[in-house]
Design an enzyme around this catalytic site. Structure first.
Site, PDB file in Angstrom:
ATOM      1  N   SER A  46      21.063   4.539  -4.901  1.00 25.67           N
ATOM      2  CA  SER A  46      20.728   5.874  -4.333  1.00 25.67           C
ATOM      3  C   SER A  46      21.425   7.092  -4.698  1.00 25.67           C
ATOM      4  O   SER A  46      21.467   8.609  -4.427  1.00 25.67           O
ATOM      5  CB  SER A  46      20.132   5.899  -3.410  1.00 25.67           C
ATOM      6  OG  SER A  46      20.197   5.208  -1.995  1.00 25.67           O
ATOM      7  N   LYS A  89      21.806   9.821   3.147  1.00 25.17           N
ATOM      8  CA  LYS A  89      22.158  10.714   2.120  1.00 25.17           C
ATOM      9  C   LYS A  89      22.233  11.987   2.079  1.00 25.17           C
ATOM     10  O   LYS A  89      23.128  11.768   3.272  1.00 25.17           O
ATOM     11  CB  LYS A  89      19.638  11.145   2.391  1.00 25.17           C
ATOM     12  CG  LYS A  89      18.855   9.225   2.534  1.00 25.17           C
ATOM     13  CD  LYS A  89      18.811   9.097   0.843  1.00 25.17           C
ATOM     14  CE  LYS A  89      18.474   7.532   0.820  1.00 25.17           C
ATOM     15  NZ  LYS A  89      18.367   7.106  -0.576  1.00 25.17           N
TER      16      LYS A  89
END
Length: 183
Positions: A46, A89
């Protein structure tokens, strides 16, 4: 350490000195881990290409005591579906910003997000209802690999409160060939 002077046997005194030293080192490690740093393992793709599957990074916990997370920071927070795991993230929007998703592209405060990671349109099922305005002390985070990331655009994750942000990624420590600062 005056109590060591009372130990007459030099071997025993040496052993006690080492035990005290090891105990202090362990105590220092736990204090540093609690307030200054933590490690995170990248499990998945990710955050590619910035962080690859299998990378380990050091998270600076202390920096978020002194200041709020900023746009561009890479941070970790508990996985809402399994709090024993952490997601890593990038902060895209902060409190007061408005985030919209139009025709597969993100807009922050009506400006299209232009970064090296959003070359492909993004979407999926279970998305939040856009546009959204980020609440006070909350943040909107996305993976750099937008189409391969479970992040703030999805209702199951949503915006992340500051109190859940573990720290800012600063240094990649594994694998050896990729050791260095995280940008």
């Amino acid at each position: 350490m005056r109590f060591l002077e009372r130990i007459e046997n030099p071997i025993l005194r040496g052993a006690v000195e080492w035990l005290v030293l090891i105990g202090l080192a362990v105590l220092l490690f736990f204090v540093l881990r609690a307030f200054v740093f933590r490690t995170a393992h990248i499990d998945g793709f990710s955050m590619a290409p910035t962080l690859e599957h299998g990378d380990w990074v050091i998270l600076n916990r202390f920096v978020y005591i002194l200041s709020a997370p900023r746009v561009g920071d890479i941070t970790a927070f508990p996985n809402p579906e399994n709090p024993s795991e952490h997601f890593v993230k990038r902060v895209i929007a902060t409190q007061g910003d408005t985030v919209d998703l139009r025709e597969g592209f993100f807009y922050v405060n009506n400006e299209r997000l232009e970064d090296d990671f959003s070359s492909a349109p993004t979407g999926g099922s279970g998305l939040l209802d856009f546009p959204i305005t980020i609440d006070d002390r909350y943040f909107f985070l996305l993976g750099d690999n937008r189409n391969g990331s479970q992040d703030s655009r999805f209702a199951v994750v949503g915006t992340i409160p500051r109190r859940e942000m573990v720290g800012r990624a600063g240094v990649r420590i594994w694998p050896p060939g990729r050791v260095g600062l995280v940008r």
